[in-house]
Design a protein around this motif. Structure first.
Motif, short mmCIF file in Angstrom:
data_model
loop_
_atom_site.label_atom_id
_atom_site.label_comp_id
_atom_site.label_asym_id
_atom_site.label_seq_id
_atom_site.Cartn_x
_atom_site.Cartn_y
_atom_site.Cartn_z
N SER A 1 35.85 42.83 15.02
CA SER A 1 35.39 42.89 13.64
C SER A 1 36.12 43.99 12.87
O SER A 1 36.49 43.81 11.70
CB SER A 1 33.88 43.15 13.59
OG SER A 1 33.15 42.09 14.15
N VAL A 2 36.33 45.12 13.52
CA VAL A 2 37.02 46.24 12.88
C VAL A 2 38.48 45.89 12.62
O VAL A 2 39.01 46.15 11.53
CB VAL A 2 36.92 47.50 13.75
CG1 VAL A 2 37.73 48.65 13.14
CG2 VAL A 2 35.47 47.93 13.92
N SER B 1 28.45 41.35 14.15
CA SER B 1 28.23 42.78 14.35
C SER B 1 27.53 43.32 13.11
O SER B 1 28.16 43.49 12.06
CB SER B 1 29.55 43.51 14.58
OG SER B 1 29.35 44.90 14.56
N ILE C 1 29.00 46.42 11.28
CA ILE C 1 30.26 46.17 10.59
C ILE C 1 30.05 45.27 9.37
O ILE C 1 30.66 45.48 8.32
CB ILE C 1 31.29 45.53 11.55
CG1 ILE C 1 31.52 46.44 12.78
CG2 ILE C 1 32.61 45.26 10.83
CD1 ILE C 1 32.00 47.83 12.43
N LEU D 1 35.00 52.92 7.76
CA LEU D 1 34.64 52.11 8.93
C LEU D 1 34.56 52.97 10.19
O LEU D 1 33.65 52.80 11.01
CB LEU D 1 35.67 51.00 9.13
CG LEU D 1 35.48 49.72 8.32
CD1 LEU D 1 36.74 48.87 8.35
CD2 LEU D 1 34.29 48.92 8.86
N LEU E 1 31.40 53.36 12.46
CA LEU E 1 31.52 52.80 13.81
C LEU E 1 31.21 53.84 14.87
O LEU E 1 30.59 53.54 15.90
CB LEU E 1 32.92 52.23 14.01
CG LEU E 1 33.21 51.58 15.36
CD1 LEU E 1 32.39 50.31 15.53
CD2 LEU E 1 34.70 51.28 15.50
#
Length: 451
Positions: free
Chosen positions: A177-178, A213, A216, A413, A417
């Motif tokens: 996802s990142v 996720s 995210i 992010l 995260l």
């Protein structure tokens, strides 16, 4: 067929041209593009990157940039922690996995620094590579769905390498996802968009939703909102209309089947779901769901207690504080990757579920802290924690200064995260963070900028 050939030929010619202007272009792009592939391929790409930096090094290209020394210092602290590690074997083994923290900044010191335009080109090519990965995994999911008739093929990742899921377990839905989110923000923020660019941005966003996720998804939605109202051309126009449209989109998105299921009980009093990914999958019905309050206050638990993502992270933070106090590890920590014996001791003390012998379910005692800030503090002491904060502060400061929204999205992010994942303790995570950090936070020499 001719069109595909001509397109491929043009891409290769453009890559060669860019690499002539800066010999780091292809090695950086190759390393970034290989992150979702096997570790062996990514290691080969890292080797090519380092080798190219040495072979093409010119004295006049060398530029000392303080931003590059922070990840190097973090790795050196990891290496020094071997001296006091409570599990020196694990520390020594982990040092090879964390080596990109040292190698990648060294490579950037030796390479000629990329200009702002070259950085944009690297992110552009990287984004198209991510589109190719997304298309591959979507086609893979469709084929598997046609074979097994199971909708789970379109969501998250499986409990193991061969189980249902949109991406393999080893790749990890959260990490993917990142990787995809950076590409999404590239297409979203393009000033002039083609129909293909718009399609790719929608495709990537949909893929992030399917990966499920929650952390995210929320961060991507927040960043998208920030871009629309503060950075885009229409930021000062039609804000009310855009807000209404965005709100309707949110309602539609969170009404979709499995995505709705992962969010709908987020704020229930018992918190049996969470913003964080669950750490034990396939929990049978009838177990007791531990609330956040219980995770923080219960004097003991039972093997029948189930911790969702958020509750487990609260429990982990609780035992982290206890372990630091009980072992006087404030300054040194337990050593790189050496906290597991202590985590297991606490799992035994609190009577947590310890898994099933000869089964893939290993229990809670084998899980790391699932929080990069806590992980650094627990294993490298307060200095490891401070170095991590310095990296993040430098990153967000330069992102704001550069007015590059993709850089800002990356910085935001990572901060988010790191609250739910020990991202740097995974090979893909440490490579991705380090190369993106070095790429975004290096600047050409003053005389080059003025030319």
């Amino acid at each position: 067929m001719v069109n595909i050939y001509n397109f491929s030929k043009n891409v290769i010619q453009n890559l060669i041209k860019e690499n002539k202007n800066n010999s780091s272009f292809i090695p950086i792009l190759l390393l970034l593009s290989s992150i979702p592939l096997s570790f062996a391929i990514n290691n080969i790409s890292l080797g090519i990157f380092v080798l190219a930096s040495f072979l093409t090094f010119k004295k006049e290209d060398f530029s000392i940039q303080k931003e590059l020394f922070f990840p190097i210092l973090l790795y050196l602290l990891m290496a020094v922690s071997y001296l006091w590690s409570i599990d020196s074997k694990e520390t020594l083994s982990a040092l090879s996995k964390e080596f990109p923290l040292f190698l990648i900044p060294i490579g950037f010191l030796f390479f000629k620094t990329n200009t702002a335009e070259q950085k944009k080109k690297i992110i552009e090519y990287y984004s198209y590579v991510m589109v190719a990965y997304v298309i591959y995994y979507c086609l893979r999911a469709i084929i598997r769905y046609l074979i097994f008739s199971d909708s789970r093929m379109f969501f998250y990742h499986g409990a193991n390498q061969f189980d249902y899921g949109l991406v393999p377990k080893l790749l990890n839905a959260i990490h993917m996802s990142v990787f995809v989110a950076i590409a999404f923000f590239y297409f979203l923020t393009k000033q002039v968009k083609s129909k293909a660019d718009t399609f790719f941005s929608v495709l990537l966003f949909a893929f992030i939703l399917l990966l499920s996720s929650k952390n995210i998804i929320l961060v991507v939605l927040l960043l998208t909102l920030i871009y629309i109202f503060f950075f885009s051309k229409t930021a000062h126009k039609l804000r009310l209309r855009n807000l209404i449209v965005f709100g309707l989109l949110l309602i539609i998105i969170f009404s979709i089947g499995r995505i709705k299921d992962r969010f709908k009980v987020e704020f229930q009093s018992n918190t049996d779901k969470s913003l964080s990914a669950d750490v034990i999958e396939g929990i049978p019905p009838g177990v007791h769901y531990i609330s956040i309050k219980e995770a923080w206050t219960n004097p003991t638990f039972t093997p029948n207690d189930y911790f969702n993502g958020t509750a487990f992270r609260v429990y982990q933070f609780r035992i982290f504080i206890e372990l630091i106090k009980e072992n006087n590890a404030f300054f040194t920590g337990f050593g790189l990757n050496a906290s597991y014996p202590k985590i297991k001791e606490k799992a035994t003390q609190y009577n947590l579920y310890m898994g099933v012998i000869n089964d893939s379910d290993s229990g809670y005692q084998t899980k790391n802290f699932h929080n990069q800030y806590v992980q650094n503090f627990a294993e490298l002491g307060v200095f490891g924690f401070v170095l991590l904060l310095i990296l993040l502060v430098v990153n967000i400061k330069n992102a704001i200064k550069s007015k590059d929204f993709v850089h800002f999205a990356f910085a935001f992010l990572m901060i988010s995260l790191f609250l739910t994942e020990s991202f740097l303790w995974r090979q893909r995570g440490v490579v991705f963070f380090t190369i993106m950090y070095c790429l975004f936070n290096t600047f050409p020499k003053i005389q080059e900028r003025s030319n």
